[in-house]
Design a protein around this motif. Structure first.
Motif: not given
Length: 333
Positions: A174-179, A183-186, A199-200
């Motif tokens: 999830x962290x990598x996907x958001x960065x 994805x916009x949420x996870x 990471x923000x």
């Protein structure tokens, strides 16, 4: 004379038989001769008592040989258990019911904890409310407890899965996907929540809004429950011993866990996790229609998996849940 001789010979032979019988020890299967109890667990705070129990020798003290099998990745831990690599597993209730769709010979013997804020919906910074998620991509493990968690949050905020796009993403990713913006949420948990926030990203909602939905349990194969009950009883005793030790010696225990699992000490935390005591277990194993009953929550998951295709037959909840081990421990106390 011959008669007296044969009587003496018979008596002599009989004596030898009796002496041999008395001196020979019948073979009894002792607890030490039972196979080692192999239990899989993953990177979740509620599972950490198993590391303490092993490192502090509590399993041995309680009379059971245990081989903890640590697999950090949640999905890989489920796959390993499904591949018959262990006797038992510490994981979520939802995952166990998902496993039962393929292998029904599994029984739950203990509740370790429930997520009370540790499982989160983490989002990009520009998302301020659930309404902002309309049309957005949400990463979660589809067909598992994460999907039910997301669906429940959407429902509580007057939305449905039709308002968003659910993407199959493992919690660790999830962290990598958001960065990357994929994805916009996870849905994830620590230490991955901290990675995402660093990471923000930000936490929007958590299991504080869904009490009782994500309990975590210990489950064993039915053959182990049937043939090796003394081992399971000893395992549970050692588990509670380790849990009490963690509470009494938090700094030492956190350092031990961090060393065992190759974590930083600051990554070891039970924030958002309610560890279950024996009394909590007894309550959870009581049939009821409220969120603190495992029977109620198991029915929620059974209905969910039936809708999504994870279960093709009705779930026998009475067979799935075995309260006898925690009940026996209560009697001993």
């Amino acid at each position: 004379m011959k008669s007296r001789f044969f009587r003496f010979l018979s008596f002599f032979l009989l004596s030898i038989v009796l002496i041999t019988a008395c001196n020979s020890t019948p073979k009894v299967t002792s607890r030490s001769e039972l196979p080692t109890l192999r239990v899989i667990y993953n990177l979740w705070p509620g599972n950490f008592p198993i590391a303490i129990a092993h490192e502090k020798g509590f399993f041995t003290a309680q009379g059971v040989k245990v081989e903890p099998i640590y697999i950090e990745n949640y999905v890989e831990s489920i796959s390993a258990f499904s591949a018959d690599r262990a006797d038992g597993i510490a994981t979520s209730l939802g995952s166990i019911i998902n496993i039962i769709g393929k292998n029904p010979d599994v029984q739950i013997t203990q509740v370790t904890d429930q997520s009370a804020g540790a499982d989160v919906l983490v989002v990009q910074r520009d998302i301020k409310s659930m309404n902002d998620l309309k049309g957005k991509r949400i990463g979660t493990k589809l067909g598992d407890f994460g999907e039910l968690f997301i669906s429940t949050l959407l429902h509580k905020n007057h939305l449905t899965t039709n308002d968003v796009t659910l993407v199959n993403v493992e919690p660790e990713s999830v962290p990598a996907g958001l960065q990357s913006g994929d994805i916009q949420a996870g849905n994830t948990w620590e230490p991955y929540t901290g990675q995402a926030v660093k990471a923000g990203a930000q936490v929007l909602l958590s299991t504080k809004q869904t009490p009782g939905l994500l309990p975590n349990v210990i489950a064993f194969r039915t053959s182990v429950v049937r043939d090796r009950p003394l081992q399971i009883q000893a395992f549970i005793r050692a588990w509670f011993q380790a849990q009490d030790y963690w509470k009494a010696h938090p700094e030492e225990s956190n350092a031990l866990i961090a060393k065992t699992l190759n974590l930083k000490p600051e990554e070891v935390s039970t924030d958002g996790v309610q560890l279950y005591t024996l009394q909590d277990n007894l309550k959870a194993f009581t049939p009821g229609n409220t969120e603190d009953s495992l029977y109620y929550t198991a029915k929620l998951y059974a209905d969910f998996y039936t809708r999504t295709g994870g279960l093709n037959a009705a779930l026998n909840i009475q067979k799935l849940l075995d309260p006898s081990f925690v009940q026996q421990l209560q009697k001993v106390k």
